[in-house]
Design a protein around this motif. Structure first.
Motif, PDB file in Angstrom:
ATOM      1  N   GLY A 172       0.806  -1.222   0.000  1.00  0.00           N
ATOM      2  CA  GLY A 172       0.000   0.000   0.000  1.00  0.00           C
ATOM      3  C   GLY A 172       0.831   1.260   0.000  1.00  0.00           C
ATOM      4  O   GLY A 172       0.394   2.303   0.485  1.00  0.00           O
ATOM      5  N   LEU A 173       2.048   1.184  -0.543  1.00  0.00           N
ATOM      6  CA  LEU A 173       2.859   2.403  -0.645  1.00  0.00           C
ATOM      7  C   LEU A 173       2.270   3.321  -1.715  1.00  0.00           C
ATOM      8  O   LEU A 173       1.660   2.845  -2.673  1.00  0.00           O
ATOM      9  CB  LEU A 173       4.316   2.050  -0.992  1.00  0.00           C
ATOM     10  N   ALA A 174       2.475   4.624  -1.550  1.00  0.00           N
ATOM     11  CA  ALA A 174       1.871   5.573  -2.491  1.00  0.00           C
ATOM     12  C   ALA A 174       2.796   6.775  -2.687  1.00  0.00           C
ATOM     13  O   ALA A 174       2.350   7.914  -2.740  1.00  0.00           O
ATOM     14  CB  ALA A 174       0.512   6.031  -1.973  1.00  0.00           C
ATOM     15  N   GLY A 175       4.084   6.487  -2.814  1.00  0.00           N
ATOM     16  CA  GLY A 175       5.064   7.580  -2.855  1.00  0.00           C
ATOM     17  C   GLY A 175       5.264   8.187  -4.221  1.00  0.00           C
ATOM     18  O   GLY A 175       5.985   9.171  -4.354  1.00  0.00           O
ATOM     19  N   ASP A 176       4.680   7.596  -5.264  1.00  0.00           N
ATOM     20  CA  ASP A 176       4.763   8.247  -6.576  1.00  0.00           C
ATOM     21  C   ASP A 176       3.393   8.163  -7.229  1.00  0.00           C
ATOM     22  O   ASP A 176       2.454   7.599  -6.655  1.00  0.00           O
ATOM     23  CB  ASP A 176       5.882   7.639  -7.456  1.00  0.00           C
ATOM     24  N   LEU A 177       3.274   8.739  -8.401  1.00  0.00           N
ATOM     25  CA  LEU A 177       1.949   8.837  -9.022  1.00  0.00           C
ATOM     26  C   LEU A 177       1.353   7.454  -9.280  1.00  0.00           C
ATOM     27  O   LEU A 177       0.187   7.215  -8.989  1.00  0.00           O
ATOM     28  CB  LEU A 177       2.049   9.643 -10.318  1.00  0.00           C
ATOM     29  N   ALA A 178       2.162   6.533  -9.837  1.00  0.00           N
ATOM     30  CA  ALA A 178       1.629   5.213 -10.205  1.00  0.00           C
ATOM     31  C   ALA A 178       1.049   4.505  -8.983  1.00  0.00           C
ATOM     32  O   ALA A 178      -0.080   4.009  -9.007  1.00  0.00           O
ATOM     33  CB  ALA A 178       2.734   4.371 -10.836  1.00  0.00           C
TER      34      ALA A 178
END
Ligand code: C5P
Length: 417
Positions: free
Chosen positions: A99-105
């Motif tokens: 569930g990482l969300a550190g970039d746009l994708a």
């Protein structure tokens, strides 16, 4: 697939180039294919080649989407009927599992409520690693669908599962998932721009720098792009002044037009139009003028004249310089004979800093591109955080997209104030 929207996320795998063909196949079936290209993906395929094929926006990083009014990452994730990740690397699978969300994708993948299809492609040992197997099992549990990997010879010389699924298999999976996916009722991509109550100034066209009363130095700028921007600003409600060098174009509706010939006249008219909330310098200003134009027509027969050139004032840099009259948003252009998009963006970034403007629209004006004088433009939109490739559009579409961005930026600035 007519009218369905498939958001394609291209991470950094050697098979990324195969996604160019996937985009072509999807579009041939009538699908819209916006693309998110990760930083790694951009090492394997360029935003320009992707956007040329997709005909839609290519999104390259989270901060390029600060303009939520046009397309924020939440909307990007929700307005598609299906999201496809190809070639899915071990890295993106691990990020999705956690569930990482550190970039746009990954932010799009975490924020979506739409079906997601993943097509893994990686080294066989990476695929068979217990960590990847755990991640795949977890993602399947989470409802993510997989196609491939296929088995065979891999790019690194090893053999086994790890090849991107055949494109025909990818297409079959996409077709099947789209058939099951509800049709998304989405608003238009571009929010209706409103610049009511704002003032804007636009420079457009070439300048003529006299050599004598009948001869001048100039360039092939038609003014079509600048005039289209002035027209779009006026349609969005801005009180718009257009300062136009010599062109054959009619005055755009609802725009106040000042016609000038030289760079010095253009500068005087531009500064007289201040204060303004927005300035867009689209003119192809002659960089030099003849120091002392001849008062009468120079006669041939004697020695050819020697032209002593001096530099013209930089209108964009003058308007963008800090001061009480600086417009809140200053946009410049960078017309270059540079066909490599990365090199073009580098030049545009340098120009943005050197001239202290906020945004630069960069384009390649090499003869044969049909930019000077033509009706189309393939631009890179360069802001402080990033660069976006807009692909080949009609100049009128470039103008509309720019004005939508301007409207969003002005409302963000008003909100921040
Ligand atoms: O330095 P260069 O001519 O490439 O910069 C292009 C940008 O600067 C364009 O936005 C153009 O309108 C503007 N410019 C200007 N005055 C000049 C030269 C360029 O406003 N004398």
């Amino acid at each position: 697939m007519d009218g369905r929207r498939v958001l394609l996320i291209i991470p950094g795998g050697i098979a990324a180039y195969k996604c160019l063909e996937l985009i072509r196949l999807l579009r041939a079936q009538g699908a819209e294919v916006p693309v998110v290209l990760t930083k790694g993906g951009g090492q394997f395929v360029t935003p320009l080649s992707v956007s040329a094929l997709s005909g839609a926006n290519v999104y390259t990083d989270l901060h390029g989407l600060i303009d939520e009014a046009e397309m924020g990452h939440i909307r990007l994730s929700r307005d598609s009927d299906l999201i496809v990740v190809a070639p899915a690397t071990a890295d993106i699978l691990a990020k999705m599992t956690s569930g990482l969300a550190g970039d746009l994708a990954t932010a799009v993948l975490l924020a979506t409520d739409k079906p997601v299809l993943v097509a893994p492609a990686m080294n066989v040992k990476m695929w068979e690693h217990p960590a990847t197997m755990r991640n795949v099992a977890q993602l399947r549990d989470d409802g993510i669908r997989f196609v491939g990997p296929a088995s065979g010879a891999l790019a690194d010389g090893e053999v086994g599962p790890g090849r991107l699924a055949e494109l025909s298999d990818l297409m079959t999976s996409i077709e099947g998932m789209l058939a099951d996916a509800p049709v998304v009722d989405r608003p238009a991509l571009v929010a209706v721009a409103s610049l009511a109550g704002m003032t804007a100034l636009v420079t457009s066209g070439p300048t003529f720098e006299p050599i004598d009363p009948v001869r001048f130095i100039s360039n092939a700028s038609s003014g079509k792009q600048g005039h289209a921007i002035a027209a779009a600003l006026a349609r969005a409600g801005a009180q718009t002044t257009l300062i136009s060098g010599p062109t054959d174009l009619p005055d755009p509706d609802g725009v106040m037009v000042h016609r000038v010939r030289t760079a010095q006249d253009m500068l005087a008219a531009a500064t007289a139009a201040l204060p303004a909330d927005i300035a867009v310098c689209a003119a192809a200003v002659s960089d030099w003028r003849v120091a002392e134009p001849n008062g009468t027509k120079i006669k041939k027969g004697g020695a050819p004249p020697v032209l002593n050139l001096i530099e013209n004032p930089d209108i964009l840099a003058t308007l963008a310089a800090p001061g009480p009259d600086r417009p809140g948003l200053v946009v410049g252009f960078a017309a270059e004979t540079e066909s490599d998009p990365d090199a073009l963006v580098t030049i545009a970034r340098e120009k943005r800093e050197a001239k202290a403007c906020d945004w630069i629209i960069a384009n390649d004006v090499t003869p044969g591109t049909d930019t000077f004088g033509g009706d189309h433009n393939a631009v890179q939109f360069v802001t402080e955080p990033g660069a976006e490739s807009w692909g080949r559009l009609e100049k009128v579409q470039v103008a509309e997209r720019l004005v939508a961005r301007i409207a969003a930026q002005m409302s963000a600035m008003a909100g921040a104030a």
